[in-house]
Design a protein around this motif. Structure first.
Motif, PDB file in Angstrom:
ATOM      1  N   LEU A 178       0.589 -49.479  30.976  1.00  0.00           N
ATOM      2  CA  LEU A 178      -0.728 -48.929  31.170  1.00  0.00           C
ATOM      3  C   LEU A 178      -0.639 -47.944  32.298  1.00  0.00           C
ATOM      4  CD1 LEU A 178      -3.881 -48.833  30.529  1.00  0.00           C
ATOM      5  CD2 LEU A 178      -4.282 -50.519  32.469  1.00  0.00           C
ATOM      6  N   ARG A 179      -0.974 -46.716  31.949  1.00  0.00           N
ATOM      7  CA  ARG A 179      -0.933 -45.826  33.167  1.00  0.00           C
ATOM      8  C   ARG A 179      -1.797 -44.483  32.816  1.00  0.00           C
ATOM      9  NH1 ARG A 179       1.414 -41.622  30.404  1.00  0.00           N
ATOM     10  NH2 ARG A 179       2.758 -41.965  28.775  1.00  0.00           N
ATOM     11  N   PRO A 180      -1.999 -43.577  33.624  1.00  0.00           N
ATOM     12  CA  PRO A 180      -2.824 -42.308  33.556  1.00  0.00           C
ATOM     13  C   PRO A 180      -1.972 -41.484  32.587  1.00  0.00           C
ATOM     14  CG  PRO A 180      -2.632 -42.896  35.851  1.00  0.00           C
ATOM     15  CD  PRO A 180      -1.746 -43.954  34.946  1.00  0.00           C
ATOM     16  N   LEU A 181      -2.537 -40.480  32.008  1.00  0.00           N
ATOM     17  CA  LEU A 181      -2.006 -39.718  31.043  1.00  0.00           C
ATOM     18  C   LEU A 181      -1.285 -38.518  31.960  1.00  0.00           C
ATOM     19  CD1 LEU A 181      -4.352 -40.811  29.470  1.00  0.00           C
ATOM     20  CD2 LEU A 181      -4.660 -38.383  28.404  1.00  0.00           C
ATOM     21  N   VAL A 182      -0.203 -38.173  31.429  1.00  0.00           N
ATOM     22  CA  VAL A 182       0.796 -37.287  32.180  1.00  0.00           C
ATOM     23  C   VAL A 182       0.591 -35.848  31.440  1.00  0.00           C
ATOM     24  CG1 VAL A 182       2.346 -39.268  33.093  1.00  0.00           C
ATOM     25  CG2 VAL A 182       2.708 -38.049  30.772  1.00  0.00           C
ATOM     26  N   PRO A 183       0.991 -34.875  32.171  1.00  0.00           N
ATOM     27  CA  PRO A 183       1.029 -33.576  31.702  1.00  0.00           C
ATOM     28  C   PRO A 183       1.521 -33.460  29.971  1.00  0.00           C
ATOM     29  CG  PRO A 183       1.722 -33.283  33.686  1.00  0.00           C
ATOM     30  CD  PRO A 183       1.676 -34.695  33.296  1.00  0.00           C
ATOM     31  N   GLY A 184       0.927 -32.814  29.155  1.00  0.00           N
ATOM     32  CA  GLY A 184       1.296 -32.606  27.844  1.00  0.00           C
ATOM     33  C   GLY A 184       0.583 -33.812  26.818  1.00  0.00           C
ATOM     34  N   GLU A 185      -0.197 -34.759  27.584  1.00  0.00           N
ATOM     35  CA  GLU A 185      -0.845 -35.893  26.634  1.00  0.00           C
ATOM     36  C   GLU A 185      -2.227 -35.330  26.753  1.00  0.00           C
ATOM     37  OE1 GLU A 185       2.037 -39.692  27.440  1.00  0.00           O
ATOM     38  OE2 GLU A 185       0.280 -39.557  28.756  1.00  0.00           O
ATOM     39  N   ARG A 186      -2.894 -35.517  25.515  1.00  0.00           N
ATOM     40  CA  ARG A 186      -4.436 -35.623  25.527  1.00  0.00           C
ATOM     41  C   ARG A 186      -5.133 -36.165  24.581  1.00  0.00           C
ATOM     42  NH1 ARG A 186      -4.848 -29.503  23.133  1.00  0.00           N
ATOM     43  NH2 ARG A 186      -4.837 -29.930  20.987  1.00  0.00           N
ATOM     44  N   ARG A 187      -6.259 -36.435  24.786  1.00  0.00           N
ATOM     45  CA  ARG A 187      -6.780 -37.661  23.469  1.00  0.00           C
ATOM     46  C   ARG A 187      -7.835 -36.729  22.747  1.00  0.00           C
ATOM     47  NH1 ARG A 187     -11.550 -41.415  25.465  1.00  0.00           N
ATOM     48  NH2 ARG A 187     -12.508 -39.346  25.648  1.00  0.00           N
ATOM     49  N   ASN A 188      -7.704 -36.800  21.461  1.00  0.00           N
ATOM     50  CA  ASN A 188      -8.596 -35.923  20.410  1.00  0.00           C
ATOM     51  C   ASN A 188      -9.918 -36.472  20.724  1.00  0.00           C
ATOM     52  OD1 ASN A 188      -6.631 -33.758  19.934  1.00  0.00           O
ATOM     53  ND2 ASN A 188      -5.832 -35.171  18.377  1.00  0.00           N
ATOM     54  N   ASN A 189     -10.917 -35.809  21.049  1.00  0.00           N
ATOM     55  CA  ASN A 189     -12.433 -36.682  20.892  1.00  0.00           C
ATOM     56  C   ASN A 189     -12.994 -36.388  19.427  1.00  0.00           C
ATOM     57  OD1 ASN A 189     -12.011 -37.265  23.465  1.00  0.00           O
ATOM     58  ND2 ASN A 189     -12.730 -35.111  24.226  1.00  0.00           N
ATOM     59  N   HIS A 190     -14.272 -37.025  19.207  1.00  0.00           N
ATOM     60  CA  HIS A 190     -14.517 -36.765  17.905  1.00  0.00           C
ATOM     61  C   HIS A 190     -15.441 -35.640  17.571  1.00  0.00           C
ATOM     62  CE1 HIS A 190     -14.063 -41.153  17.341  1.00  0.00           C
ATOM     63  NE2 HIS A 190     -14.604 -41.398  18.624  1.00  0.00           N
ATOM     64  N   ASP A 191     -15.797 -34.895  18.861  1.00  0.00           N
ATOM     65  CA  ASP A 191     -16.394 -33.535  18.509  1.00  0.00           C
ATOM     66  C   ASP A 191     -15.520 -32.445  18.106  1.00  0.00           C
ATOM     67  OD1 ASP A 191     -15.482 -33.157  21.019  1.00  0.00           O
ATOM     68  OD2 ASP A 191     -17.555 -32.760  22.217  1.00  0.00           O
ATOM     69  N   GLY A 192     -14.207 -32.724  18.451  1.00  0.00           N
ATOM     70  CA  GLY A 192     -13.129 -31.630  17.918  1.00  0.00           C
ATOM     71  C   GLY A 192     -12.582 -31.263  19.421  1.00  0.00           C
ATOM     72  N   SER A 193     -13.225 -31.490  20.499  1.00  0.00           N
ATOM     73  CA  SER A 193     -12.705 -31.281  21.775  1.00  0.00           C
ATOM     74  C   SER A 193     -11.597 -32.227  22.098  1.00  0.00           C
ATOM     75  CB  SER A 193     -13.660 -31.546  22.991  1.00  0.00           C
ATOM     76  OG  SER A 193     -14.286 -32.547  23.093  1.00  0.00           O
ATOM     77  N   TYR A 194     -10.894 -32.197  23.300  1.00  0.00           N
ATOM     78  CA  TYR A 194      -9.923 -33.212  23.795  1.00  0.00           C
ATOM     79  C   TYR A 194      -9.934 -33.139  25.406  1.00  0.00           C
ATOM     80  CZ  TYR A 194      -7.206 -29.116  25.511  1.00  0.00           C
ATOM     81  OH  TYR A 194      -6.666 -28.000  26.270  1.00  0.00           O
ATOM     82  N   SER A 195      -9.432 -34.416  25.770  1.00  0.00           N
ATOM     83  CA  SER A 195      -9.530 -34.762  27.203  1.00  0.00           C
ATOM     84  C   SER A 195      -8.201 -34.938  27.545  1.00  0.00           C
ATOM     85  CB  SER A 195     -10.204 -36.134  27.382  1.00  0.00           C
ATOM     86  OG  SER A 195     -11.566 -35.997  26.957  1.00  0.00           O
ATOM     87  N   THR A 196      -7.732 -34.321  28.541  1.00  0.00           N
ATOM     88  CA  THR A 196      -6.432 -34.745  29.446  1.00  0.00           C
ATOM     89  C   THR A 196      -6.686 -35.775  30.410  1.00  0.00           C
ATOM     90  OG1 THR A 196      -6.805 -32.844  30.648  1.00  0.00           O
ATOM     91  CG2 THR A 196      -5.573 -32.532  28.827  1.00  0.00           C
ATOM     92  N   GLU A 197      -8.024 -35.875  30.845  1.00  0.00           N
ATOM     93  CA  GLU A 197      -8.387 -37.066  31.737  1.00  0.00           C
ATOM     94  C   GLU A 197      -9.908 -37.061  32.170  1.00  0.00           C
ATOM     95  OE1 GLU A 197      -6.620 -36.443  35.660  1.00  0.00           O
ATOM     96  OE2 GLU A 197      -7.749 -34.814  36.141  1.00  0.00           O
ATOM     97  N   ILE A 198     -10.234 -38.057  32.485  1.00  0.00           N
ATOM     98  CA  ILE A 198     -11.733 -38.284  32.658  1.00  0.00           C
ATOM     99  C   ILE A 198     -11.676 -38.928  34.032  1.00  0.00           C
ATOM    100  CG2 ILE A 198     -14.094 -39.413  32.317  1.00  0.00           C
ATOM    101  CD1 ILE A 198     -12.832 -39.568  29.148  1.00  0.00           C
ATOM    102  N   LEU A 199     -12.234 -38.040  35.137  1.00  0.00           N
ATOM    103  CA  LEU A 199     -12.351 -38.360  36.477  1.00  0.00           C
ATOM    104  C   LEU A 199     -13.492 -39.137  36.601  1.00  0.00           C
ATOM    105  CD1 LEU A 199     -10.596 -35.443  38.361  1.00  0.00           C
ATOM    106  CD2 LEU A 199      -9.541 -37.822  37.792  1.00  0.00           C
ATOM    107  N   MET A 200     -13.354 -40.159  37.659  1.00  0.00           N
ATOM    108  CA  MET A 200     -14.637 -40.680  38.395  1.00  0.00           C
ATOM    109  C   MET A 200     -14.442 -40.686  39.862  1.00  0.00           C
ATOM    110  SD  MET A 200     -15.069 -43.907  35.822  1.00  0.00           S
ATOM    111  CE  MET A 200     -16.343 -44.284  36.575  1.00  0.00           C
ATOM    112  N   THR A 201     -15.272 -40.752  40.470  1.00  0.00           N
ATOM    113  CA  THR A 201     -15.485 -40.457  41.976  1.00  0.00           C
ATOM    114  C   THR A 201     -15.974 -41.541  42.727  1.00  0.00           C
ATOM    115  OG1 THR A 201     -15.611 -38.018  41.811  1.00  0.00           O
ATOM    116  CG2 THR A 201     -16.384 -39.210  43.745  1.00  0.00           C
TER     117      THR A 201
END
Length: 131
Positions: A28-51
């Motif tokens: 289990l690890r954060p995504l690294v450069p070049g990885e991305r999750r395809n989203n249902h709306d056709g966009s993609y996420s390379t990370e989702i940040l929380m603060t």
């Protein structure tokens, strides 16, 4: 005896790996450069940040989108923060801390505007410099 030999072989293999290789091999690890999750709306996420407040002081940005094997998973905030702190300790790499939530959120927004992927890039850059 075979279990002992396998454990020793795995231990020797880990010892021979670079810190970056060990990071990339995590279950289990954060995504690294070049990885991305395809989203249902056709966009993609390379990370989702929380603060949030860091347990050791200051405010930090950390990812809630992680990779487990070949699956992308969104972790609940507490689990994401716990895993991020564990990775910091495991690899001796500390994410930046900010003086306020506003400052951290502004950095997160800038990161997103620049394509995201900052946490994985931060770790891979730091770990590639370690012997």
């Amino acid at each position: 005896m075979t279990d002992r030999k396998n454990a020793l072989a795995q231990s020797n293999a880990l010892a021979a790996m670079t810190p970056l290789d060990r990071f990339n091999a995590l279950a289990l690890r954060p995504l690294v450069p070049g990885e991305r999750r395809n989203n249902h709306d056709g966009s993609y996420s390379t990370e989702i940040l929380m603060t949030d407040q860091s347990p050791d002081g200051g405010v930090m940005n950390y990812p809630s989108l992680w990779k487990r094997g070949d699956q992308y998973v969104e972790l609940p905030p507490e689990e994401a923060l716990k895993n991020m702190i564990l990775l910091e300790r495991m690899f001796g790499v500390r994410l930046p801390r900010y003086g306020s939530v506003d400052a951290a959120v502004n950095i997160a927004k800038q990161t997103s505007a620049n394509g995201g992927g900052s946490i994985g890039r931060f770790f891979t850059n730091r770990l590639s410099q370690k012997p």
